[in-house]
Design a protein around this motif. Structure first.
Motif, short mmCIF file in Angstrom:
data_model
loop_
_atom_site.label_atom_id
_atom_site.label_comp_id
_atom_site.label_asym_id
_atom_site.label_seq_id
_atom_site.Cartn_x
_atom_site.Cartn_y
_atom_site.Cartn_z
N ILE A 1 -6.08 7.25 5.61
CA ILE A 1 -5.96 7.56 7.03
C ILE A 1 -7.30 7.35 7.72
CG2 ILE A 1 -5.28 9.34 8.69
CD1 ILE A 1 -3.82 10.68 6.18
N TYR A 2 -7.27 6.62 8.83
CA TYR A 2 -8.46 6.31 9.63
C TYR A 2 -8.26 6.78 11.07
CZ TYR A 2 -9.55 3.24 5.69
OH TYR A 2 -9.80 2.74 4.43
N GLU A 3 -9.35 6.87 11.81
CA GLU A 3 -9.25 7.28 13.21
C GLU A 3 -8.43 6.28 14.01
OE1 GLU A 3 -13.04 8.08 14.94
OE2 GLU A 3 -13.38 9.88 13.72
N LYS A 4 -8.57 5.00 13.71
CA LYS A 4 -7.80 3.96 14.39
C LYS A 4 -7.45 2.85 13.41
CE LYS A 4 -7.81 5.77 18.51
NZ LYS A 4 -6.54 6.26 19.11
N ALA A 5 -6.44 2.06 13.76
CA ALA A 5 -6.06 0.92 12.93
C ALA A 5 -6.98 -0.26 13.24
CB ALA A 5 -4.59 0.55 13.19
N PHE A 6 -8.21 -0.16 12.75
CA PHE A 6 -9.26 -1.12 13.09
C PHE A 6 -8.91 -2.55 12.67
CE2 PHE A 6 -10.23 0.66 8.92
CZ PHE A 6 -10.47 -0.47 8.16
N TRP A 7 -8.11 -2.68 11.63
CA TRP A 7 -7.76 -4.02 11.12
C TRP A 7 -6.94 -4.84 12.13
CZ3 TRP A 7 -6.50 0.68 9.07
CH2 TRP A 7 -5.19 1.13 9.28
N ARG A 8 -6.24 -4.16 12.99
CA ARG A 8 -5.40 -4.87 13.97
C ARG A 8 -6.25 -5.70 14.92
NH1 ARG A 8 -0.77 -0.43 15.88
NH2 ARG A 8 0.12 -0.04 13.80
N LYS A 9 -7.38 -5.16 15.35
CA LYS A 9 -8.26 -5.89 16.28
C LYS A 9 -8.86 -7.13 15.62
CE LYS A 9 -9.58 -2.08 19.31
NZ LYS A 9 -10.70 -1.27 19.85
N GLU A 10 -8.89 -7.13 14.29
CA GLU A 10 -9.45 -8.28 13.56
C GLU A 10 -8.34 -9.20 13.05
OE1 GLU A 10 -12.17 -6.65 10.68
OE2 GLU A 10 -12.97 -5.27 12.19
N ASP A 11 -7.13 -9.04 13.63
CA ASP A 11 -5.97 -9.88 13.35
C ASP A 11 -5.48 -9.78 11.91
OD1 ASP A 11 -3.94 -11.56 14.21
OD2 ASP A 11 -5.00 -13.40 13.67
N PHE A 12 -5.51 -8.56 11.38
CA PHE A 12 -4.91 -8.30 10.07
C PHE A 12 -3.69 -7.39 10.25
CE2 PHE A 12 -9.34 -9.15 8.65
CZ PHE A 12 -9.06 -10.24 7.85
N SER A 13 -2.64 -7.65 9.48
CA SER A 13 -1.41 -6.87 9.59
C SER A 13 -1.48 -5.54 8.85
CB SER A 13 -0.24 -7.68 9.01
OG SER A 13 -0.43 -7.86 7.60
N GLY A 14 -2.45 -5.44 7.94
CA GLY A 14 -2.50 -4.27 7.07
C GLY A 14 -1.69 -4.44 5.80
N GLN A 15 -0.98 -5.58 5.71
CA GLN A 15 -0.17 -5.85 4.52
C GLN A 15 -1.00 -6.58 3.46
OE1 GLN A 15 3.65 -7.73 5.65
NE2 GLN A 15 3.36 -6.75 7.65
N ALA A 16 -0.76 -6.19 2.20
CA ALA A 16 -1.46 -6.84 1.09
C ALA A 16 -0.55 -6.81 -0.13
CB ALA A 16 -2.77 -6.12 0.78
N PHE A 17 -0.72 -7.82 -0.99
CA PHE A 17 0.10 -7.96 -2.18
C PHE A 17 -0.81 -8.36 -3.32
CE2 PHE A 17 2.30 -9.04 1.69
CZ PHE A 17 3.37 -8.16 1.66
N ALA A 18 -0.66 -7.67 -4.47
CA ALA A 18 -1.63 -7.87 -5.55
C ALA A 18 -0.97 -7.94 -6.91
CB ALA A 18 -2.66 -6.74 -5.53
N ASP A 19 -1.62 -8.66 -7.83
CA ASP A 19 -1.15 -8.71 -9.21
C ASP A 19 -1.65 -7.49 -9.98
OD1 ASP A 19 -3.82 -9.24 -9.75
OD2 ASP A 19 -3.51 -11.36 -10.24
N GLU A 20 -1.49 -7.50 -11.31
CA GLU A 20 -1.69 -6.28 -12.10
C GLU A 20 -3.11 -5.73 -12.11
OE1 GLU A 20 0.28 -8.72 -13.02
OE2 GLU A 20 2.11 -7.92 -13.93
N HIS A 21 -4.09 -6.50 -11.67
CA HIS A 21 -5.45 -5.96 -11.73
C HIS A 21 -5.66 -4.88 -10.68
CE1 HIS A 21 -6.47 -8.50 -8.26
NE2 HIS A 21 -7.51 -7.73 -8.13
N SER A 22 -4.74 -4.78 -9.69
CA SER A 22 -4.78 -3.73 -8.67
C SER A 22 -3.71 -2.69 -9.00
CB SER A 22 -4.51 -4.31 -7.28
OG SER A 22 -4.22 -3.29 -6.35
N PRO A 23 -3.93 -1.43 -8.65
CA PRO A 23 -2.86 -0.43 -8.85
C PRO A 23 -1.69 -0.63 -7.89
CG PRO A 23 -5.01 0.63 -8.54
CD PRO A 23 -5.17 -0.80 -8.16
N PHE A 24 -1.91 -1.40 -6.82
CA PHE A 24 -0.93 -1.46 -5.74
C PHE A 24 -0.21 -2.81 -5.69
CE2 PHE A 24 -4.57 1.14 -4.42
CZ PHE A 24 -3.95 2.39 -4.36
N GLN A 25 1.11 -2.77 -5.88
CA GLN A 25 1.89 -3.99 -5.71
C GLN A 25 1.85 -4.47 -4.27
OE1 GLN A 25 2.89 -1.57 -7.80
NE2 GLN A 25 4.07 -2.40 -9.50
N SER A 26 1.92 -3.52 -3.33
CA SER A 26 1.99 -3.90 -1.92
C SER A 26 1.38 -2.82 -1.04
CB SER A 26 3.45 -4.15 -1.51
OG SER A 26 4.26 -3.04 -1.85
#
Length: 450
Positions: free
Chosen positions: A295-320
């Motif tokens: 949780i952040y004060e604002k969705a700062f990634w939006r101003k930099e044209d990022f959706s906030g979505q990410a997808f990763a293989d097994e080296h990350s704990p997060f699939q999405s």
């Protein structure tokens, strides 16, 4: 004597109760927790800050959910889906737009073929009777993981399809039969619907959190909901059902069981449930997922044209990962899905470590601003005694052809609900509501001598 006793106050049980209330029938809802919602739980940290620790999305094709939102004047909003997404493969991070990232040509062609093959196979499944398919015995003898091994020809295609399907099913792909996967896809329209945000099952979120909708559903009959009432035994007579646990006993003409299969399996039934029903309840395992929120004060990634979505293989704990900020943008929230074996490994670490890992990953994706969160929260329904997991119960190899639809079948004057009893939108809140309403209609007919 009550018309029915509803066991479980999730969306399925409350959906059943709402319909019965409208028909003027008498009931009690027995809920083991101190809240309604079941596998849906919106936790409020302040008036503006809330997190959906369980189910949170609705999308096209989920007609009943949109009808309920309209009827109860519950607003919803578009899931944020604008800008570049991140692909984190082999330790290298790339940004991309659209549904499929830029991979080598062979992998892209392979991914397209695999998805189309799954779509085509799923279309041929009878969602009322999946075991009747000419190839049902074969489909039910192999896992979804086996299908991927046979059809994904490159490591990149296998990794991408694998993480997408793990996000859809909330399990390791060797834990679910291919036949169940095809049924699940068919029950939710098609694979593209289940994967996508735009025109997909993740298109909309409820303003104020998904709990808002179920609370509104339950308002007219709140006094009929009894909390901290876990059921231990159900005794059936020809014309009645007795529901018993420590400290209480209720008698009604019928009962509706609207809890996850592993919990239903812990209830003592007299006379016993049919053998097939008992066996399939013992075979169905719940998915495992940790929802991790930064949780952040604002969705700062939006101003930099990022959706906030990410997808990763097994080296990350997060699939999405997804942007899970509230509609008004009062906070910026990134939600990470940690599923299956990745979830089991992540839970072995303490919360401080889990936060540090997620923060480090977000800084790689979105830069230095990601190092300034105001809070980290994670939650898994697998740790909740009255859920045992999420999103839904999964059929392993052999279960559909061996036990067919015995789970959803009534037993005397006891009827089954929960998303696992639904033929449409199995595993989704929509499916839970549809199953609850179907059980309620059966109860109403029973009251007429049906």
């Amino acid at each position: 004597m009550l018309d029915t006793i509803i066991i479980g106050g999730g969306f399925s049980g409350i959906g059943a109760a709402k319909l019965l209330h409208e028909k003027g029938l008498s009931f009690k809802v027995l809920e083991a927790r101190d809240r309604i919602g079941g596998r849906v739980h919106t936790k409020h940290f302040s008036e503006e800050l809330y997190l959906d620790l369980g189910g949170q999305w609705i999308g096209p094709g989920q007609d009943r959910m949109y009808q309920l939102c309209a009827e109860l004047t519950v607003p919803y909003f578009e899931t944020y889906n604008s800008g570049y997404h991140m692909l984190d493969f082999g330790g290298k991070v790339k940004k991309f737009k659209g549904l499929i990232p830029k991979l080598d040509l062979i992998s892209l062609v392979n991914i397209d073929l695999v998805i189309k093959k799954l779509e085509s196979m799923a279309k041929s499944i009878d969602q009322q009777q999946p075991w009747t398919h000419p190839k049902a015995s074969y489909y039910d003898s192999v896992s979804l993981a086996y299908f991927l091994e046979e059809n994904c020809k490159t490591k990149a295609s296998r990794n991408l399809v694998k993480l997408a399907l793990e996000t859809v099913f909330a399990c390791e792909l060797n834990e679910v039969s291919l036949l169940h996967a095809l049924f699940y896809i068919k029950s939710g329209r098609d694979l593209n619907t289940l994967i996508n945000i735009e025109n997909g099952a993740q298109q909309h979120r409820i303003v104020g959190g998904m709990q808002t909708l179920i609370e509104r559903m339950a308002e007219p009959f709140r006094e009929e909901i009894l909390f901290e009432h876990p059921v231990q035994s159900i005794y059936q007579e020809k014309e009645s059902v007795k529901v018993i646990a420590q400290g209480f006993e209720y008698i009604a003409k019928t009962a509706i069981v609207a809890i996850p299969p592993p919990l239903a399996a812990n209830i003592t039934f007299d006379p016993p449930l049919p053998l097939e029903k008992r066996q399939v309840m013992d075979r169905i395992a719940m998915g495992i997922v940790i929802k991790c929120f930064m949780i952040y004060e604002k969705a700062f990634w939006r101003k930099e044209d990022f959706s906030g979505q990410a997808f990763a293989d097994e080296h990350s704990p997060f699939q999405s990962m997804f942007d899970s900020s509230p509609k008004d943008g009062s906070y910026g929230i990134i939600l990470g899905f940690c599923i299956g074996d990745r979830a089991k490994a992540f839970l072995e670490k303490d919360k401080t470590h889990r936060q540090a890992v997620m923060q480090q990953i977000l800084a790689r994706y979105f830069g230095e601003k990601a190092n300034n969160p105001i809070q980290y929260v994670d939650h898994t329904m697998s740790d909740e005694a009255w859920s045992k997991g999420c999103y839904a119960g999964l059929y392993p190899t052999g279960a559909w052809t061996g036990f067919r639809d015995s789970y959803r079948q009534p037993h005397g004057n006891v009827f089954w609900a929960g998303t696992e009893a639904s033929e449409k939108w199995y595993g989704y809140i929509e499916g839970a509501v549809l199953a609850g309403e179907k059980a309620a209609r059966l109860v109403a007919d029973w009251g007429k001598g049906g």
